[in-house]
Design a protein around this motif. Structure first.
Motif, mmCIF file in Angstrom:
data_model
loop_
_atom_site.group_PDB
_atom_site.id
_atom_site.type_symbol
_atom_site.label_atom_id
_atom_site.label_comp_id
_atom_site.label_asym_id
_atom_site.label_seq_id
_atom_site.Cartn_x
_atom_site.Cartn_y
_atom_site.Cartn_z
ATOM 1 N N ALA A 6 1.319 -1.543 -0.317
ATOM 2 C CA ALA A 6 0.026 0.037 -0.015
ATOM 3 C C ALA A 6 0.942 1.609 0.254
ATOM 4 O O ALA A 6 0.099 2.070 -0.263
ATOM 5 N N ASP A 7 2.135 0.536 -0.123
ATOM 6 C CA ASP A 7 2.924 1.996 0.543
ATOM 7 C C ASP A 7 3.699 2.610 -1.434
ATOM 8 O O ASP A 7 4.720 3.266 -1.054
ATOM 9 N N GLN A 8 3.165 1.925 -2.102
ATOM 10 C CA GLN A 8 3.765 2.272 -3.971
ATOM 11 C C GLN A 8 2.827 2.776 -4.420
ATOM 12 O O GLN A 8 1.943 2.578 -4.621
ATOM 13 N N ILE A 9 3.051 4.651 -4.646
ATOM 14 C CA ILE A 9 1.521 5.221 -5.339
ATOM 15 C C ILE A 9 2.335 5.548 -6.861
ATOM 16 O O ILE A 9 3.304 5.777 -6.708
ATOM 17 N N GLY A 10 0.978 5.075 -7.331
ATOM 18 C CA GLY A 10 1.047 5.250 -9.327
ATOM 19 C C GLY A 10 -0.043 5.004 -10.129
ATOM 20 O O GLY A 10 -1.293 5.952 -9.002
ATOM 21 N N THR A 11 -0.026 4.957 -10.967
ATOM 22 C CA THR A 11 -1.651 5.213 -11.775
ATOM 23 C C THR A 11 -1.388 3.819 -12.995
ATOM 24 O O THR A 11 -0.171 3.539 -13.113
ATOM 25 N N PRO A 12 -2.539 3.159 -13.091
ATOM 26 C CA PRO A 12 -2.687 1.718 -13.329
ATOM 27 C C PRO A 12 -2.106 2.620 -15.224
ATOM 28 O O PRO A 12 -2.922 4.064 -15.371
ATOM 29 N N THR A 13 -2.468 1.523 -16.671
ATOM 30 C CA THR A 13 -2.420 2.174 -17.518
ATOM 31 C C THR A 13 -2.961 0.791 -18.204
ATOM 32 O O THR A 13 -2.383 0.365 -18.460
ATOM 33 N N ASN A 14 -4.200 0.774 -18.665
ATOM 34 C CA ASN A 14 -5.254 -0.197 -19.828
ATOM 35 C C ASN A 14 -4.363 0.167 -20.937
ATOM 36 O O ASN A 14 -4.178 1.252 -21.476
ATOM 37 N N ALA A 15 -3.804 -0.829 -21.434
ATOM 38 C CA ALA A 15 -2.781 -0.814 -22.660
ATOM 39 C C ALA A 15 -3.702 -0.706 -24.233
ATOM 40 O O ALA A 15 -3.149 -0.270 -24.679
ATOM 41 N N ALA A 16 -4.603 -0.830 -24.270
ATOM 42 C CA ALA A 16 -5.688 -0.359 -24.722
ATOM 43 C C ALA A 16 -5.732 0.730 -25.257
ATOM 44 O O ALA A 16 -5.998 1.565 -26.387
#
Length: 284
Positions: free
Chosen positions: A182-192
């Motif tokens: 829970a202490d790694q922060i980022g943003t998911p990216t949908n490859a589509a």
């Protein structure tokens, strides 16, 4: 040459597979998808011959060594794919005067930032994977083919290949309890979404020096938040506990904060980027 003939490397990967899905929606493009068995991307003569024979006008390099932890032991192989192959593409793009779109990563950063990374922040990779990806970027910038761009992205998932979403769905069906960092922060990216953005951007690329952009979905979350959303949208009921990175040691060091600032790519190419949770909902 009026035909837009696109060589897509890493054709069986997440992004390559999503580009394949878009073929019918972009009839103006003629795609040629390759994989490691079909084309040795480090072989200058082989790639040059492929470009000539197929009258390639654009290369979209989706090929990468992405096994972050294994890269710590297989540094030479990671360097060959993430660095030397990119240099090869850059030299050939310059030689044949064709466009090159290369995909890079948030792992070029050390994760010590406190606000989303812009393209002007100095990279400082903390892993072999991150270093080899940065070396690929630097090689491409040094060779400097015209009409070429680098797109850094983060936390990529797809209905194809192996990724966090698929792993969580599998584990969620097998277990009643899970612990997620829970202490790694980022943003998911949908490859589509990234694939669609690349094809919209492609005809607009017009630059003398290699340009650098960031792309991920909108919003911010931790891996824990991401997992909770996957289970919720996937209709799985289980107990999920947040843990710290130190409780889940891995061979490669991950950036604890790697949110990418997307302002530049939105302003230059006028693209809309979906919110990560909305995009996830459409993927499951």
């Amino acid at each position: 040459m009026n035909n837009i003939n696109i060589l897509v490397t890493g054709g069986n990967g997440q992004l390559g597979s999503e580009l394949k899905e878009l073929e019918l929606k972009f009839p103006q493009y003629h795609f040629m998808f390759t994989n490691v068995e079909m084309l040795d991307i480090c072989n200058h003569q082989a790639v040059a011959a492929f470009i000539e024979v197929n009258q390639i006008t654009t290369i979209i390099n989706c090929a990468a060594y992405t096994a972050v932890d294994k890269a710590e032991e297989q540094a030479e192989l990671a360097d060959k794919i993430n660095h030397l192959a990119v240099a090869n593409f850059a030299e050939l793009s310059k030689m044949f005067n064709i466009k090159l779109i290369h995909i890079s990563t948030d792992y070029v950063f050390d994760g010590m930032n406190y606000k989303p990374y812009t393209e002007t922040v100095t990279p400082n990779p903390q892993s072999v994977y991150g270093k080899t990806k940065l070396d690929g970027e630097l090689a491409m910038q040094k060779i400097n083919p015209e009409n070429s761009i680098i797109i850094r992205t983060s936390w990529v998932y797809s209905k194809f290949g192996n990724n966090f979403v698929k792993t969580m769905l599998r584990l969620g069906k097998e277990h009643k309890k899970l612990s997620v960092v829970a202490d790694q922060i980022g943003t998911p990216t949908n490859a589509a979404d990234l694939a669609k953005a690349i094809l919209i951007i492609l005809p607009k690329i017009n630059n003398k020096t290699v340009d650098l952009f960031h792309y991920s979905n909108e919003g911010i979350c931790s891996w824990y938040d991401f997992a909770k959303a996957i289970f919720e949208i996937g209709g799985l009921t289980l107990s999920v506990s947040p843990i710290e990175t130190k409780d889940y040691p891995t061979p490669a060091k991950r950036p604890c904060y790697s949110v990418l600032n997307k302002r530049k790519i939105k302003e230059v190419y006028h693209i809309d980027i979906p919110y990560w949770k909305d995009s996830l909902m459409g993927n499951l």
